[in-house]
Enzyme design. Sequence first.
Site, short mmCIF file in Angstrom:
data_model
loop_
_atom_site.label_atom_id
_atom_site.label_comp_id
_atom_site.label_asym_id
_atom_site.label_seq_id
_atom_site.Cartn_x
_atom_site.Cartn_y
_atom_site.Cartn_z
N HIS A 85 0.86 -1.30 -0.04
CA HIS A 85 -0.03 0.02 0.10
C HIS A 85 1.01 1.18 0.15
O HIS A 85 0.57 2.12 -0.49
CB HIS A 85 -0.90 0.08 1.21
CG HIS A 85 -1.99 -1.03 1.13
ND1 HIS A 85 -3.10 -0.77 0.50
CD2 HIS A 85 -2.14 -2.08 1.95
CE1 HIS A 85 -3.97 -1.90 0.53
NE2 HIS A 85 -3.49 -2.79 1.33
N HIS A 139 3.84 10.60 7.16
CA HIS A 139 3.17 10.27 8.42
C HIS A 139 4.01 9.57 9.40
O HIS A 139 4.33 8.60 9.04
CB HIS A 139 2.09 9.45 8.59
CG HIS A 139 0.78 10.03 8.04
ND1 HIS A 139 -0.42 9.47 7.27
CD2 HIS A 139 0.59 11.46 7.65
CE1 HIS A 139 -1.18 10.44 6.69
NE2 HIS A 139 -0.71 11.69 7.18
#
Length: 245
Positions: A85, A139
Site C-alpha cells: 500500500h 506520517h
Amino acid sequence: MKIMVFMLFALALMQAPRITYGEDFGYDGNTGPTFWSERYRECAGKHQSPININVLHVKQVTLPDITFIGFDDSIDNVHVTNNGHTVLIEVRNEPHPRVRGGPLEGDYVFSQMHFHWGDNDTFGSEDKINHRSFPMELHMVFFKEEYKSVSEAVKHQDGLTVLAFFYELDRHFHPAYDDITSALTNVTEPYTSVVMSHPFSFLNILPYDLKRYFTYRGSLTTPPCSEVVIWLDFEQPIRLTHEQV
Ligand SMILES: *[C@@H]1O[C@H](CO)[C@@H](O)[C@H](O)[C@H]1NC(C)=O
Ligand SMILES: *[C@@H]1O[C@H](CO)[C@@H](O)[C@H](O)[C@H]1NC(C)=O
Ligand SMILES: [Zn+2]
C-alpha cells in the site's frame, strides 16, 4: 518556553479516507473508501481522518514545547519496505526516537513512518489546508509508551500520535532524501524490504519550523479507521523536486 500552535476545535469535516496497510482495502471501485465501513464499522465514525483544515475555523492557542528525542541521532539498520500500500520506514534498533509535550500527555514512542502520494503533483496528501492538496504527505506514527505496543495503543483514545508533514515542489534537490529514493529502486515489488545504505536521521528530512502545527483528534486514515490518533499537522511544508516526489 511556550510556543504558539493552532488548535482545531471545529469538528473534522468528514472526507473519504485514503492509503496504508491492512489487506482487504483499496482506493477505487468496490474496495474504495466509501465501502470500508461495510467491513470496518469505525470507518463510519464521527471523528474520521483525513480532514480539510479551514484556517478560518482554527483557534490559536499556546501549548508547551514539543520535545523531539533521538531525532538528530544517526540511526543504523533502518528498513524500507513496500507493504503493498505504501513505503514504510522502520527502525529495528533500540532505543526508538520519541516525542512528548505539545498537546501530548506522556511519552510517545516511534513505530513507523510512511508516505501518501497521488498519481500526479496536483494531489496526494491526505489532510488538506483550505481545500489545498499537496503532492505528498509524510506520517510519523508513535504509540503512547504506557500502552507498550501499537496493538494495545489502538484500544485507547490517546493511543497514537501522528506527526504529519506536507510536501511542496521546489527547483532545488533535497539531499537528505537520497537514501530514501535510492532504497525505493530496490522495493518496487510488494512485500520487499531493504536496509538503508547509510545511517538515517529523522531531523534531516523534516522542515525547519517544528513549532507551528495544527492539532486535532482523529483516526487512522485506513481500515480499521480507529479513532485513537492525536494528529499534529506541521504547517511548514518540506520542499522536494518533482523527481524526488
Ligand atoms: C492528475 O490526476 C487526476 C486524477 O487522476 C486527474 O483528474 C487530473 O487531470 C491530473 N492532473 C494533471 C495536471 O495531470
Ligand atoms: C539498491 O540496489 C542498487 C543496485 O540496483 C544498489 O546499488 C543500491 O546500493 C541498493 N540500495 C540499497 C539501499 O540497498
Ligand atoms: Zn498515513
